[in-house]
Design an enzyme around this catalytic site. Structure first.
Site, PDB file in Angstrom:
ATOM      1  N   GLU A   1      -4.339   3.352   6.619  1.00  0.00           N
ATOM      2  CA  GLU A   1      -4.142   3.189   5.179  1.00  0.00           C
ATOM      3  C   GLU A   1      -4.783   4.381   4.459  1.00  0.00           C
ATOM      4  O   GLU A   1      -4.277   4.885   3.473  1.00  0.00           O
ATOM      5  CB  GLU A   1      -4.804   1.874   4.708  1.00  0.00           C
ATOM      6  CG  GLU A   1      -4.806   1.721   3.199  1.00  0.00           C
ATOM      7  CD  GLU A   1      -5.497   0.443   2.709  1.00  0.00           C
ATOM      8  OE1 GLU A   1      -5.396  -0.599   3.381  1.00  0.00           O
ATOM      9  OE2 GLU A   1      -6.123   0.508   1.644  1.00  0.00           O
TER      10      GLU A   1
ATOM     11  N   SER B   1     -10.822  -0.592   4.201  1.00  0.00           N
ATOM     12  CA  SER B   1     -10.050  -0.848   5.425  1.00  0.00           C
ATOM     13  C   SER B   1      -9.345   0.429   5.839  1.00  0.00           C
ATOM     14  O   SER B   1      -8.629   1.031   5.043  1.00  0.00           O
ATOM     15  CB  SER B   1      -8.989  -1.918   5.175  1.00  0.00           C
ATOM     16  OG  SER B   1      -9.615  -3.149   4.994  1.00  0.00           O
TER      17      SER B   1
ATOM     18  N   ARG C   1       0.818  -1.232   0.000  1.00  0.00           N
ATOM     19  CA  ARG C   1       0.000   0.000   0.000  1.00  0.00           C
ATOM     20  C   ARG C   1       0.849   1.279   0.000  1.00  0.00           C
ATOM     21  O   ARG C   1       0.507   2.266   0.659  1.00  0.00           O
ATOM     22  CB  ARG C   1      -0.966   0.029   1.207  1.00  0.00           C
ATOM     23  CG  ARG C   1      -1.885  -1.169   1.295  1.00  0.00           C
ATOM     24  CD  ARG C   1      -2.910  -1.242   0.170  1.00  0.00           C
ATOM     25  NE  ARG C   1      -3.650  -2.475   0.316  1.00  0.00           N
ATOM     26  CZ  ARG C   1      -3.334  -3.615  -0.321  1.00  0.00           C
ATOM     27  NH1 ARG C   1      -2.338  -3.660  -1.178  1.00  0.00           N
ATOM     28  NH2 ARG C   1      -4.057  -4.701  -0.131  1.00  0.00           N
TER      29      ARG C   1
HETATM   30  C1  LIG Z   1     -15.833  -0.881   0.040  1.00  0.00           C
HETATM   31  C2  LIG Z   1     -14.379  -0.669  -0.237  1.00  0.00           C
HETATM   32  C3  LIG Z   1     -13.563  -1.744  -0.491  1.00  0.00           C
HETATM   33  C4  LIG Z   1     -12.205  -1.567  -0.754  1.00  0.00           C
HETATM   34  N1  LIG Z   1     -11.421  -2.670  -0.978  1.00  0.00           N
HETATM   35  C5  LIG Z   1     -10.102  -2.490  -1.216  1.00  0.00           C
HETATM   36  C6  LIG Z   1      -9.262  -3.629  -1.448  1.00  0.00           C
HETATM   37  O1  LIG Z   1      -9.700  -4.762  -1.484  1.00  0.00           O
HETATM   38  N2  LIG Z   1      -7.944  -3.398  -1.644  1.00  0.00           N
HETATM   39  C7  LIG Z   1      -7.404  -2.139  -1.623  1.00  0.00           C
HETATM   40  O2  LIG Z   1      -6.199  -2.016  -1.810  1.00  0.00           O
HETATM   41  N3  LIG Z   1      -8.181  -1.060  -1.421  1.00  0.00           N
HETATM   42  C8  LIG Z   1      -9.500  -1.193  -1.212  1.00  0.00           C
HETATM   43  N4  LIG Z   1     -10.293  -0.101  -0.997  1.00  0.00           N
HETATM   44  C9  LIG Z   1      -9.670   1.235  -1.000  1.00  0.00           C
HETATM   45  C10 LIG Z   1      -9.683   1.924  -2.370  1.00  0.00           C
HETATM   46  O3  LIG Z   1     -10.810   1.525  -3.122  1.00  0.00           O
HETATM   47  C11 LIG Z   1      -8.431   1.655  -3.206  1.00  0.00           C
HETATM   48  O4  LIG Z   1      -7.259   2.046  -2.543  1.00  0.00           O
HETATM   49  C12 LIG Z   1      -8.531   2.388  -4.557  1.00  0.00           C
HETATM   50  O5  LIG Z   1      -7.650   1.835  -5.479  1.00  0.00           O
HETATM   51  C13 LIG Z   1      -8.273   3.875  -4.437  1.00  0.00           C
HETATM   52  O6  LIG Z   1      -8.587   4.469  -5.693  1.00  0.00           O
HETATM   53  P1  LIG Z   1      -9.357   5.847  -5.811  1.00  0.00           P
HETATM   54  O7  LIG Z   1      -9.435   6.193  -7.255  1.00  0.00           O
HETATM   55  O8  LIG Z   1     -10.631   5.823  -5.090  1.00  0.00           O
HETATM   56  O9  LIG Z   1      -8.327   6.815  -5.079  1.00  0.00           O
HETATM   57  P2  LIG Z   1      -8.666   8.009  -4.073  1.00  0.00           P
HETATM   58  O10 LIG Z   1      -9.246   7.469  -2.836  1.00  0.00           O
HETATM   59  O11 LIG Z   1      -9.387   9.089  -4.775  1.00  0.00           O
HETATM   60  O12 LIG Z   1      -7.174   8.517  -3.780  1.00  0.00           O
HETATM   61  C14 LIG Z   1      -6.266   7.717  -3.048  1.00  0.00           C
HETATM   62  C15 LIG Z   1      -4.903   8.430  -3.078  1.00  0.00           C
HETATM   63  O13 LIG Z   1      -4.419   8.435  -4.410  1.00  0.00           O
HETATM   64  C16 LIG Z   1      -4.227   9.762  -4.881  1.00  0.00           C
HETATM   65  N5  LIG Z   1      -4.634   9.780  -6.291  1.00  0.00           N
HETATM   66  C17 LIG Z   1      -5.825   9.464  -6.827  1.00  0.00           C
HETATM   67  N6  LIG Z   1      -5.785   9.565  -8.171  1.00  0.00           N
HETATM   68  C18 LIG Z   1      -4.526   9.951  -8.486  1.00  0.00           C
HETATM   69  C19 LIG Z   1      -3.830  10.245  -9.701  1.00  0.00           C
HETATM   70  N7  LIG Z   1      -4.416  10.170 -10.885  1.00  0.00           N
HETATM   71  N8  LIG Z   1      -2.539  10.637  -9.632  1.00  0.00           N
HETATM   72  C20 LIG Z   1      -1.895  10.743  -8.438  1.00  0.00           C
HETATM   73  N9  LIG Z   1      -2.487  10.482  -7.257  1.00  0.00           N
HETATM   74  C21 LIG Z   1      -3.780  10.086  -7.277  1.00  0.00           C
HETATM   75  C22 LIG Z   1      -5.079  10.661  -3.963  1.00  0.00           C
HETATM   76  O14 LIG Z   1      -4.539  11.941  -3.867  1.00  0.00           O
HETATM   77  C23 LIG Z   1      -4.983   9.900  -2.650  1.00  0.00           C
HETATM   78  O15 LIG Z   1      -3.783  10.217  -1.990  1.00  0.00           O
HETATM   79  C24 LIG Z   1     -11.662  -0.258  -0.758  1.00  0.00           C
HETATM   80  C25 LIG Z   1     -12.486   0.840  -0.518  1.00  0.00           C
HETATM   81  C26 LIG Z   1     -13.846   0.641  -0.258  1.00  0.00           C
HETATM   82  C27 LIG Z   1     -14.718   1.843  -0.034  1.00  0.00           C
END
Ligand SMILES: Cc1cc2nc3c(=O)[nH]c(=O)nc-3n(C[C@H](O)[C@H](O)[C@H](O)COP(=O)(O)OP(=O)(O)OC[C@H]3O[C@@H](n4cnc5c(N)ncnc54)[C@H](O)[C@@H]3O)c2cc1C
Length: 296
Positions: free
Chosen positions: A292, A222, A172
Site C-alpha cells: 500500500e 499498514s 486505496r
Molecule cells: C500509524 C499510522 C496509521 C495509519 N492508519 C491508516 C488508516 O487507518 N487508514 C488508511 O487508509 N491509512 C492509514 N495510514 C496511512 C496514511 O496515514 C494515509 O494513507 C494518509 O491519508 C496519507 O496522507 P499523507 O498526507 O501522509 O500522504 P503522504 O504519505 O505524504 O503521500 C501519500 C501519497 O499521496 C501523494 N500526495 C500527498 N499529498 C498530495 C497532494 N496534495 N496532491 C497529490 N498527491 C499527493 C504522495 O505523493 C504519495 O504518493 C496510517 C499511517 C500511519 C503511520
C-alpha cells in the site's frame, strides 16, 4: 537562473529548504535529502512551481504528511512540494478543506460542528491531499464516502475540478495513481448528526487504534493492502513473521501489517524486509501481497 533563484521569485525564503532530510518529513523517519523542499501556501505558487519545473525539466514530487511513503536513502532529485494549503470552511453540511489540512484536526472540526461522516478519519496521521490520492479509510468507511468534489492542478499547470465519480475511487486507489497532479482542495459532504454520538464514535475508534497499532514507533501504517479474499496482516501473522527484523526494521509484534523503525532503519532495511515477507507469504500460501505504501 538556477533553481533556488527561480523558487525565490515565487516563494518567501522561509518556504524553501535546500538538501532537506526527508526523514524529518516522513512518519517512518526514513529518507535521504530532497534537493529542494518547498512549502507553498497558495495555489498560484504551486502553479508557478509547476511551470518552472516543466520549462526547465526539473523533476517534481509531492508529499503530504509523509505517513504513507517510504523515501529512498538517496533522497529526491528536483523539487519536492509539500502543499501547506490549510483553509477550512464550513457551509451547511459541507466542509471545504485545503490539501494540507490534517485529517484528525478536520474530523474534530466536523464533530464540533455536529457533522457526521468523518469519524473514521480520526487518528489517520495524514493530510487531505494524501488521503484523497490514497482513498484512505478505516472502520468500513473511506474518503470515497464523503468526498463531494476536489480541485487539483495537473503537471501542465491546468486547474481542474472533479466530482466524486471522477476520482475513480477504488480500494486505496484513485485516478491520481495515473495522473500526475497536485491536489489543492476538497469539498466533503457530511450529514448533520449529534455531537455527542459523533464524539463517542471517535473515542471508540482512537481506542481501537491505540490497542492494535504500534503507535509508539515510527512507521507508515499498514504496509500491504488487503486482498479480495485475504487480509495481508493475518497471513503475515499466520506465517509467524511477527518480530522478524532486518537491520533497524521490524515486523511489529503488535500488528503484523506494520513495519516499524526500531533502530535507525534505512530504506534498504525496509525494502529487504518487505521483499522477504512477500517471498515467505508466497511460499506458504501461494498468494501475492501488494504494497500500500508509496515508494518515492
Ligand atoms: C500509524 C499510522 C496509521 C495509519 N492508519 C491508516 C488508516 O487507518 N487508514 C488508511 O487508509 N491509512 C492509514 N495510514 C496511512 C496514511 O496515514 C494515509 O494513507 C494518509 O491519508 C496519507 O496522507 P499523507 O498526507 O501522509 O500522504 P503522504 O504519505 O505524504 O503521500 C501519500 C501519497 O499521496 C501523494 N500526495 C500527498 N499529498 C498530495 C497532494 N496534495 N496532491 C497529490 N498527491 C499527493 C504522495 O505523493 C504519495 O504518493 C496510517 C499511517 C500511519 C503511520
Amino acid at each position: 537562473m538556477d533553481t533556488y533563484n527561480m523558487l525565490l521569485e515565487i516563494l518567501p525564503k522561509e518556504y524553501i529548504y535546500i538538501d532537506e532530510p526527508m526523514s524529518k518529513h516522513t512518519t517512518f523517519k526514513i529518507g535521504g535529502l530532497a534537493d529542494y523542499f518547498v512549502t507553498p501556501t497558495k495555489s498560484e505558487q504551486i502553479k508557478k512551481i509547476i511551470v518552472i519545473s516543466k520549462q526547465n525539466n526539473i523533476p517534481l514530487t509531492v508529499i503530504g504528511n509523509g505517513s504513507n511513503v517510504l523515501v529512498k536513502d538517496s533522497g529526491i532529485r528536483g523539487i519536492t512540494i509539500k502543499p501547506k494549503i490549510e483553509n477550512i470552511e464550513i457551509e451547511d453540511d459541507f466542509i471545504i478543506a485545503g490539501a494540507g489540512v490534517n485529517l484528525t484536526k478536520l474530523s474534530k472540526i466536523a464533530m464540533l460542528n455536529s457533522l457526521h461522516g468523518l469519524e473514521f478519519a480520526y487518528g489517520i496521521p495524514g493530510c487531505v491531499g494524501g488521503a484523497i490520492k490514497m482513498n484512505s479509510g478505516a472502520h468500513e468507511s473511506e474518503m470515497k464516502d464523503v468526498v463531494y468534489e476536489t480541485s487539483y492542478i495537473d503537471f501542465d499547470g491546468n486547474i481542474k475540478n472533479i466530482n466524486n465519480e471522477e476520482h475513480k475511487f477504488e480500494y486505496r486507489k484513485t485516478r491520481f495513481f495515473d495522473e500526475k497532479a497536485i491536489i489543492l482542495e476538497t469539498k466533503l459532504k457530511l450529514v448533520k448528526g449529534n455531537k455527542e454520538d459523533i464524539r463517542e464514535k471517535m473515542d471508540e475508534y482512537i481506542k481501537i487504534r491505540k490497542e492494535r497499532q504500534p503507535l509508539e514507533y515510527p512507521s507508515a501504517g499498514s504496509v500491504f493492502k488487503r486482498g479480495k479474499d485475504f487480509i495481508s496482516a493475518k497471513l503475515i501473522d499466520d506465517a509467524g513473521l511477527k518480530g522478524t527484523r532486518i537491520g533497524g526494521a521490524e515486523v511489529s509484534k503488535k500488528h503484523a501489517g506494520f513495519i516499524i523503525n526500531v533502530n535507525n532503519a534505512s530504506y534498504s532495511d525496509v525494502i529487504n524486509l518487505i521483499n522477504y515477507i512477500k517471498e515467505e507469504i508466497y511460499k506458504k500460501f501461494k498468494v501475492n501481497i501488494e504494497e500500500e505504501i508509496q515508494i518515492i
